[in-house]
Write a protein that holds these residues in place. Structure first.
Motif, PDB file in Angstrom:
ATOM      1  N   ASP A 142      -7.110   6.402 -14.954  1.00  0.00           N
ATOM      2  CA  ASP A 142      -8.118   7.203 -14.251  1.00  0.00           C
ATOM      3  C   ASP A 142      -7.590   7.700 -12.905  1.00  0.00           C
ATOM      4  O   ASP A 142      -7.854   8.845 -12.514  1.00  0.00           O
ATOM      5  CB  ASP A 142      -9.416   6.408 -14.072  1.00  0.00           C
ATOM      6  N   LEU A 143      -6.802   6.869 -12.197  1.00  0.00           N
ATOM      7  CA  LEU A 143      -6.246   7.311 -10.926  1.00  0.00           C
ATOM      8  C   LEU A 143      -5.146   8.356 -11.132  1.00  0.00           C
ATOM      9  O   LEU A 143      -5.000   9.278 -10.330  1.00  0.00           O
ATOM     10  CB  LEU A 143      -5.690   6.117 -10.148  1.00  0.00           C
ATOM     11  N   ARG A 144      -4.393   8.224 -12.213  1.00  0.00           N
ATOM     12  CA  ARG A 144      -3.397   9.258 -12.514  1.00  0.00           C
ATOM     13  C   ARG A 144      -4.082  10.607 -12.728  1.00  0.00           C
ATOM     14  O   ARG A 144      -3.607  11.633 -12.249  1.00  0.00           O
ATOM     15  CB  ARG A 144      -2.608   8.895 -13.778  1.00  0.00           C
ATOM     16  N   GLU A 145      -5.196  10.584 -13.465  1.00  0.00           N
ATOM     17  CA  GLU A 145      -5.888  11.842 -13.734  1.00  0.00           C
ATOM     18  C   GLU A 145      -6.479  12.435 -12.454  1.00  0.00           C
ATOM     19  O   GLU A 145      -6.453  13.661 -12.261  1.00  0.00           O
ATOM     20  CB  GLU A 145      -6.990  11.630 -14.773  1.00  0.00           C
ATOM     21  N   ILE A 146      -6.994  11.589 -11.582  1.00  0.00           N
ATOM     22  CA  ILE A 146      -7.496  12.075 -10.292  1.00  0.00           C
ATOM     23  C   ILE A 146      -6.377  12.763  -9.517  1.00  0.00           C
ATOM     24  O   ILE A 146      -6.565  13.838  -8.938  1.00  0.00           O
ATOM     25  CB  ILE A 146      -8.090  10.914  -9.469  1.00  0.00           C
ATOM     26  N   LEU A 147      -5.185  12.176  -9.511  1.00  0.00           N
ATOM     27  CA  LEU A 147      -4.053  12.775  -8.814  1.00  0.00           C
ATOM     28  C   LEU A 147      -3.618  14.078  -9.476  1.00  0.00           C
ATOM     29  O   LEU A 147      -3.283  15.048  -8.791  1.00  0.00           O
ATOM     30  CB  LEU A 147      -2.893  11.782  -8.755  1.00  0.00           C
TER      31      LEU A 147
END
Length: 242
Positions: A142-147
């Protein structure tokens, strides 16, 4: 490729996967980080009417474009940004390229150079975000997608801002310095630069299989997407010029 064509190649034509091949050996991932749109060909103290006019031309133009001009007899050089105005004003150099009106206005080149040439060497200048690959892989998805979304948004914002600032700043340049002449390089010069460009790219491809693969991917994609650009953007702009 134009910025739109290039972004399409990055995200839908295999460009991101090829960038990963380039940067993985260095433990890095690369993401498009912003585009300044088509860059201008530069500010010149004299008019370029033929390939002969490039002979001995001292121009601040780094990188691959500098290699191309060197092939045609020019003398490319790289000068610190803070010294560019003085160098051009004092004729230490004959010409320079920077970006476009979005960033050229504050440099003041329009005050001292009579000719502003249209672009040929950086139709889609892309910046990049470089990310440590091992750190990236430790992040939850999820944090990768936010980035990913944040980086794509930042790149889009830079592209639109560059377009806005160039339009606004060019209006100021024309108003304050109406004698600045916008010029296209003559067909003879453009043909010579294209030939030198193709020759140098072929040399790089001969030395590096990955460079060859990237060049083929870009060329193949451009053949496909440019036919659409021709009947959409180019056709529309041509119709408005009539």
């Amino acid at each position: 490729m134009t910025p739109a064509e290039q972004y399409a190649w990055f995200y839908h034509g295999g460009g991101m996967e090829l960038m990963e091949q380039v940067y993985t050996p260095h433990n890095l991932l690369s993401f498009p980080g912003g585009n300044t749109d088509i860059q201008m060909g530069g500010w010149f103290q004299k008019e370029i009417n033929s390939v002969e006019d490039l002979q001995g031309l001292k121009m601040r133009i780094p990188g691959f474009a500098g290699e191309i001009l060197a092939e045609l007899g020019a003398k490319p050089t790289n000068i610190a940004p803070g010294e560019l105005y003085t160098s051009l004003e004092r004729r230490t150099i004959d010409a320079l390229e920077w970006v476009g009106p979005s960033l050229d206005l504050r440099m003041g080149f329009h005050k001292i150079a009579p000719y502003y040439y249209t672009g040929w060497h950086e139709p889609g200048s892309e910046l990049q975000f470089l990310v440590n690959k091992r750190t990236w892989e430790r992040l939850p998805e999820d944090l990768r997608e936010i980035l990913r979304v944040a980086m794509r948004t930042a790149a889009y914002d830079m592209y639109t801002q560059a377009t806005h600032e160039s339009g606004k700043n060019w209006a100021s340049m024309k108003s304050e310095y109406p004698d600045v002449q916008v010029k296209d390089f003559p067909p003879e010069v453009m043909a010579a630069m294209k030939e030198a460009n193709d020759r140098l790219l072929a040399k790089h491809a001969e030395k590096d299989d990955l460079a060859k693969e990237i060049q083929k991917s870009q060329a193949d994609y451009l053949k496909q997407v440019r036919s659409w650009t021709d009947i959409s953007h180019r056709a529309y702009l041509n119709s408005q010029a009539q």
